[in-house]
Design a protein around this motif. Structure first.
Motif, PDB file in Angstrom:
ATOM      1  N   ALA A   1       5.958   8.168   2.571  1.00  0.00           N
ATOM      2  CA  ALA A   1       5.245   8.206   1.292  1.00  0.00           C
ATOM      3  C   ALA A   1       5.494   9.507   0.537  1.00  0.00           C
ATOM      4  N   ARG A   2       6.006  10.525   1.223  1.00  0.00           N
ATOM      5  CA  ARG A   2       6.292  11.806   0.572  1.00  0.00           C
ATOM      6  C   ARG A   2       7.764  11.932   0.165  1.00  0.00           C
ATOM      7  N   ASN A   3       8.537  10.868   0.370  1.00  0.00           N
ATOM      8  CA  ASN A   3       9.971  10.902   0.092  1.00  0.00           C
ATOM      9  C   ASN A   3      10.225  10.704  -1.401  1.00  0.00           C
ATOM     10  N   GLU A   4      10.648  11.761  -2.095  1.00  0.00           N
ATOM     11  CA  GLU A   4      10.833  11.706  -3.547  1.00  0.00           C
ATOM     12  C   GLU A   4      11.958  10.757  -3.949  1.00  0.00           C
ATOM     13  N   GLU A   5      13.011  10.696  -3.157  1.00  0.00           N
ATOM     14  CA  GLU A   5      14.134   9.825  -3.491  1.00  0.00           C
ATOM     15  C   GLU A   5      13.706   8.361  -3.441  1.00  0.00           C
ATOM     16  N   ILE A   6      12.948   7.988  -2.421  1.00  0.00           N
ATOM     17  CA  ILE A   6      12.470   6.612  -2.313  1.00  0.00           C
ATOM     18  C   ILE A   6      11.487   6.299  -3.439  1.00  0.00           C
ATOM     19  N   ALA A   7      10.640   7.271  -3.790  1.00  0.00           N
ATOM     20  CA  ALA A   7       9.690   7.066  -4.889  1.00  0.00           C
ATOM     21  C   ALA A   7      10.427   6.778  -6.192  1.00  0.00           C
ATOM     22  N   LYS A   8      11.503   7.511  -6.447  1.00  0.00           N
ATOM     23  CA  LYS A   8      12.292   7.293  -7.665  1.00  0.00           C
ATOM     24  C   LYS A   8      12.966   5.927  -7.646  1.00  0.00           C
ATOM     25  N   LYS A   9      13.515   5.546  -6.501  1.00  0.00           N
ATOM     26  CA  LYS A   9      14.195   4.250  -6.395  1.00  0.00           C
ATOM     27  C   LYS A   9      13.208   3.102  -6.555  1.00  0.00           C
ATOM     28  N   LEU A  10      12.013   3.231  -5.966  1.00  0.00           N
ATOM     29  CA  LEU A  10      11.001   2.190  -6.118  1.00  0.00           C
ATOM     30  C   LEU A  10      10.584   2.075  -7.573  1.00  0.00           C
TER      31      LEU A  10
ATOM     32  N   LYS B   1       0.828  -1.209   0.000  1.00  0.00           N
ATOM     33  CA  LYS B   1       0.000   0.000   0.000  1.00  0.00           C
ATOM     34  C   LYS B   1       0.863   1.259   0.000  1.00  0.00           C
ATOM     35  N   LEU B   2       2.022   1.199   0.660  1.00  0.00           N
ATOM     36  CA  LEU B   2       2.982   2.297   0.582  1.00  0.00           C
ATOM     37  C   LEU B   2       3.472   2.453  -0.851  1.00  0.00           C
ATOM     38  N   ALA B   3       3.719   1.335  -1.513  1.00  0.00           N
ATOM     39  CA  ALA B   3       4.177   1.369  -2.903  1.00  0.00           C
ATOM     40  C   ALA B   3       3.147   2.041  -3.801  1.00  0.00           C
TER      41      ALA B   3
END
Length: 318
Positions: free
Chosen positions: A281-290, A188-190
């Motif tokens: 969930a607001r972390n842009e770096e993690i969003a890009k890596k995922l 759900k985080l993804a």
């Protein structure tokens, strides 16, 4: 019985001439959303794993709207999100048969199921709830971008707020002890991170009028709760706290049709209004890596190239 936090979508917007794809439309909030869109005049594609239940849902919706004027059209298509082969086959058929896709509702999901693997070897919840929808969205995106204004709605959950970290090196729980609830929360985080990164990429590439939303539908009494150990307690509490499927569908209907959020993108919603997702969930770096890791897992080595013609250049490995 009145439930807490059961806001409704009050928009009377019509969807005449619009085409909507809804995953998991055979039951629960997916079925309620399909009925709502059908009543608004949309051409609705019910994307279902179980075709028998899908046909029953289609019949139920038609019969419940019997005699009503200005309804749309319902079409059943097979889609198993736990199989990348099925996702690709479904997307190819939709692209071939449909002139446009105005709405994509990524609604289907599994919740806290026993440890199991998808056809492609992914942890079942991450593979179905995230990777299946990730691939489906990207395959349909060229058609969606040619159908502007268009919206993509990803159904997440407040459960995304629980993880304090996400192990990008072990998304499929190969090295750590399996946790059914932990895997669900991760999936759900993804969903929220995918929404955020897709919205960023659309904006970065000057693709306008394609908006993306993630949401918490509420705690709903549906078939998703079938794997809970204390089902008896779930049913008792549900009389007072859980939403029924129609109430639970309201936020995704809101994100799909309401005029107030037509220009919003990449945000998270709850009870038909913008809400604050978790810090993670607001972390842009993690969003890009995922995003990058998800591309690899579904079989792509290169980032998609967004074209000026608002479509995607898809590599030969498609």
């Amino acid at each position: 019985m009145m439930r807490f936090f059961s806001a409704r979508c009050n928009s009377v917007a019509r969807l005449d001439g619009k085409t909507a794809v809804i995953t998991g439309a055979n039951t629960g909030i997916g079925k309620c959303t399909a009925k709502d869109f059908f009543e608004r005049g949309a051409r609705v594609i019910l994307a279902c794993r179980n075709e028998g239940k899908g046909q029953q849902a289609l019949t139920d919706i038609q019969e419940s709207c019997g005699g009503r004027e200005n309804v749309g059209y319902l079409k059943l298509m097979h889609l198993d999100l736990s199989s990348l082969k099925s996702v690709r086959a479904f997307a190819a058929k939709v692209i071939d048969s449909e002139n446009k896709i105005d709405l994509l509702i990524n609604n289907a999901g599994v919740m806290m199921c026993p440890e199991s693997r998808t056809e492609d070897g992914f942890e079942m919840q991450f593979g179905t709830n995230h990777l299946g929808h990730f691939l489906l969205t990207l395959l349909l995106l060229p058609k969606i971008c040619q159908s502007v204004p268009a919206r993509i709605v990803n159904v997440s959950s407040v459960a995304h707020c629980v993880p304090s970290s996400i192990d990008l090196s072990d998304l499929n729980w190969n090295s750590r002890p399996y946790s059914a609830i932990g895997a669900y929360q991760q999936s759900k985080l993804a969903n929220v991170l995918f929404t955020k990164e897709l919205a960023r990429k659309l904006k970065e590439n000057n693709i306008e009028n394609v908006t993306v939303y993630s949401l918490h539908p509420g705690i709903i009494k549906t078939e998703l709760g079938r794997h809970l150990r204390l089902r008896w307690l779930w049913s008792i509490v549900g009389k007072f706290l859980l939403k029924n499927p129609e109430q639970g569908a309201q936020t995704q209907i809101y994100c799909a049709v309401d005029e107030n959020c037509a220009s919003e993108s990449g945000l998270y919603y709850s009870d038909c209004k913008v809400a604050q997702p978790s810090t993670l969930a607001r972390n842009e770096e993690i969003a890009k890596k995922l995003w990058d890791e998800s591309l690899k897992l579904v079989g792509f080595e290169e980032i998609y190239c967004f074209q000026e013609l608002k479509s995607i250049s898809i590599g030969s490995n498609f």
